[in-house]
Design a protein around this motif. Structure first.
Motif, PDB file in Angstrom:
ATOM      1  N   ASN A 256      -9.027   3.978   4.683  1.00 39.83           N
ATOM      2  CA  ASN A 256      -8.158   5.045   4.192  1.00 39.83           C
ATOM      3  C   ASN A 256      -8.871   5.985   3.236  1.00 39.83           C
ATOM      4  O   ASN A 256      -8.395   7.081   2.979  1.00 39.83           O
ATOM      5  CB  ASN A 256      -6.914   4.458   3.527  1.00 39.83           C
ATOM      6  CG  ASN A 256      -5.834   4.195   4.551  1.00 39.83           C
ATOM      7  OD1 ASN A 256      -5.267   5.110   5.114  1.00 39.83           O
ATOM      8  ND2 ASN A 256      -5.593   2.922   4.840  1.00 39.83           N
TER       9      ASN A 256
ATOM     10  N   HIS B 159       0.845  -1.203   0.000  1.00 33.13           N
ATOM     11  CA  HIS B 159       0.000   0.000   0.000  1.00 33.13           C
ATOM     12  C   HIS B 159       0.881   1.254   0.000  1.00 33.13           C
ATOM     13  O   HIS B 159       0.706   2.151  -0.820  1.00 33.13           O
ATOM     14  CB  HIS B 159      -0.917  -0.047   1.236  1.00 33.13           C
ATOM     15  CG  HIS B 159      -1.727   1.189   1.470  1.00 33.13           C
ATOM     16  ND1 HIS B 159      -3.097   1.178   1.487  1.00 33.13           N
ATOM     17  CD2 HIS B 159      -1.376   2.473   1.709  1.00 33.13           C
ATOM     18  CE1 HIS B 159      -3.545   2.415   1.716  1.00 33.13           C
ATOM     19  NE2 HIS B 159      -2.511   3.212   1.870  1.00 33.13           N
ATOM     20  N   GLU B 160       1.875   1.279   0.907  1.00 28.86           N
ATOM     21  CA  GLU B 160       2.752   2.445   1.012  1.00 28.86           C
ATOM     22  C   GLU B 160       3.675   2.562  -0.194  1.00 28.86           C
ATOM     23  O   GLU B 160       3.937   3.664  -0.673  1.00 28.86           O
ATOM     24  CB  GLU B 160       3.584   2.380   2.296  1.00 28.86           C
ATOM     25  CG  GLU B 160       2.782   2.554   3.567  1.00 28.86           C
ATOM     26  CD  GLU B 160       1.946   3.829   3.584  1.00 28.86           C
ATOM     27  OE1 GLU B 160       2.418   4.866   3.066  1.00 28.86           O
ATOM     28  OE2 GLU B 160       0.818   3.785   4.092  1.00 28.86           O
TER      29      GLU B 160
ATOM     30  N   HIS C 262       1.965   4.385  -2.979  1.00 24.38           N
ATOM     31  CA  HIS C 262       2.048   5.840  -2.798  1.00 24.38           C
ATOM     32  C   HIS C 262       3.437   6.349  -3.200  1.00 24.38           C
ATOM     33  O   HIS C 262       3.570   7.313  -3.945  1.00 24.38           O
ATOM     34  CB  HIS C 262       1.879   6.220  -1.318  1.00 24.38           C
ATOM     35  CG  HIS C 262       0.488   6.096  -0.775  1.00 24.38           C
ATOM     36  ND1 HIS C 262      -0.595   6.707  -1.355  1.00 24.38           N
ATOM     37  CD2 HIS C 262       0.019   5.472   0.339  1.00 24.38           C
ATOM     38  CE1 HIS C 262      -1.675   6.440  -0.622  1.00 24.38           C
ATOM     39  NE2 HIS C 262      -1.331   5.695   0.407  1.00 24.38           N
TER      40      HIS C 262
ATOM     41  N   ASP D  14      -5.733   9.063   3.377  1.00 21.16           N
ATOM     42  CA  ASP D  14      -5.674   9.152   1.917  1.00 21.16           C
ATOM     43  C   ASP D  14      -6.922   9.810   1.350  1.00 21.16           C
ATOM     44  O   ASP D  14      -6.852  10.639   0.445  1.00 21.16           O
ATOM     45  CB  ASP D  14      -5.525   7.745   1.319  1.00 21.16           C
ATOM     46  CG  ASP D  14      -4.205   7.113   1.720  1.00 21.16           C
ATOM     47  OD1 ASP D  14      -3.252   7.865   1.995  1.00 21.16           O
ATOM     48  OD2 ASP D  14      -4.140   5.870   1.776  1.00 21.16           O
TER      49      ASP D  14
END
Ligand SMILES: [Zn+2]
Length: 373
Positions: free
Chosen positions: A154, A66-67, A70, A162
């Motif tokens: 999120n 997930h990170e 980004h 987010d």
């Protein structure tokens, strides 16, 4: 706190670090998973623990993905990403500056929850192929559920989640003012945080449900995070009026590469408030040395070790140009813990810029703002 984090590994040039608080969540997740797997008939103790460990590890991998999503999109937009830090509520990408356009912000923010939703869907698909009571089935069922939950949570439009960033990008597109958009998105974030706290408290006192405590805790966390992010943006906005050359100093401590550590320490470090010194031969910058670089060197060898053996070499030294904005520079200094940077123009040293000087400017700016005119 940068001192409390440890590096786990490095991927695509990004450090994956963890905070001590992260173990709390890992432990709680493992515990609740083990409890759930225990209820499945026919599983041995070994199966329960193996499934718990593997599922926890995969959950961790999903958080990192997930990170990473980004981070990689941010990098595609030319934003440096220093590290991904895992802490009690999941992960944060240490992105060194704010996106330059609403569309960049929108994509960077959206890609994380999208990754979680896609992962969730994939795990559900897998779970559908096998028996639910089989280890593979139970594990993918849980991972599907947790990833969908992560994606949906999120996407809640409470800045700095987010979803809040998505909201800010939309507001930013509408009114073309980044600071205003951040202020509005923060307000929405605070309302949502208060709702979390309120619903949590009602659940505890009226429903007697201890889960409400978690909800209130998340709300409290969101509230603090919203405030902090807004302060950061206001600070950046205030600093964006200044350039490095407005605050750079032409005076700095310099040492030659063949000086001994002993000489460097007594003649330079002690005289200059233990700030880093530029290592230079004639006018050429060769590296940077800080008193902290000496920590691992036994004191009795300081007399015969030259500075060049211990300094950070030129290619590892972060430098700035006189025309760089102070906001970006302070971000770099804070995320990478750099107290002082050489200011270079056309590969010549023009001076240095210190973090203390920027922070002094920030203080005087904010205190003068509060005075009545
Ligand atoms: Zn995210």
């Amino acid at each position: 706190m940068p001192q409390r984090t440890r590096r786990l590994f490095r991927i695509f040039g990004i450090d994956i670090e963890f905070d001590a608080s992260w173990f709390i969540i890992l432990f709680l997740i493992a515990l609740s998973l083990a409890g759930e797997f225990q209820r499945i008939p026919g599983w041995s103790l070994a199966t329960i623990w193996a499934a718990t460990l593997i599922t926890t590890a995969l959950f961790f991998a999903c958080l990192v993905l997930h990170e990473l999503a980004h981070s990689l999109v941010a990098r595609a937009y030319g934003i440096e990403v220093h590290a991904i830090r895992l802490y009690v509520f999941g992960g944060v990408s240490q992105i060194t500056s704010e996106p330059k356009s609403p569309s960049a912000e929108l994509l960077i923010a959206l890609v994380g929850p999208l990754t979680s939703l896609v992962l969730g869907a994939l795990f559900y698909l897998l779970a559908g192929q096998v028996q639910r009571s089989a280890p593979l089935g139970a594990m993918s069922w849980w991972l599907g559920m947790i990833n969908i939950l992560l994606g949906v949570f999120n996407l809640i439009p409470g800045f700095p989640l987010d979803g809040g960033r998505v909201l800010r990008a939309l507001l930013w597109t509408a009114n073309r003012n980044f600071l205003r958009a951040t202020q509005w998105a923060t307000q929405v974030g605070k309302v949502i945080a208060f709702l979390f706290i309120l619903v949590g408290i009602v659940q505890v006192f009226h429903g007697g449900e201890w889960n409400g405590l978690w909800l209130a805790f998340i709300g409290w966390f969101l509230l603090t995070a919203a405030d902090q992010s807004l302060k950061q943006t206001e600070l950046r906005d205030a600093l964006s009026q200044y350039l490095v050359r407005d605050l750079a100093s032409p005076f700095f401590s310099r040492v030659s590469p063949d000086e001994t550590l002993q000489h460097y320490f007594t003649q330079q470090a002690e005289q200059h408030d233990y700030q880093p010194s530029l290592v230079m031969a004639e006018d050429e910058l060769l590296g940077l040395i800080s008193p902290s670089d000496l920590k691992s060197i036994p004191r009795e060898t300081w007399e015969r070790t030259p500075v060049s053996e211990v300094m950070a070499p030129r290619d590892q030294v972060v430098t700035v140009s006189p025309r760089d904005g102070l906001g970006d520079v302070l971000d770099k200094m804070v995320t990478q813990n750099l107290p002082l940077l050489p200011v270079m123009e056309k590969s010549r040293v023009q001076g240095v810029i210190g973090r203390d000087r920027i922070l002094q400017l920030v203080q005087s700016h904010f205190s003068s703002q509060r005075l009545p005119h």
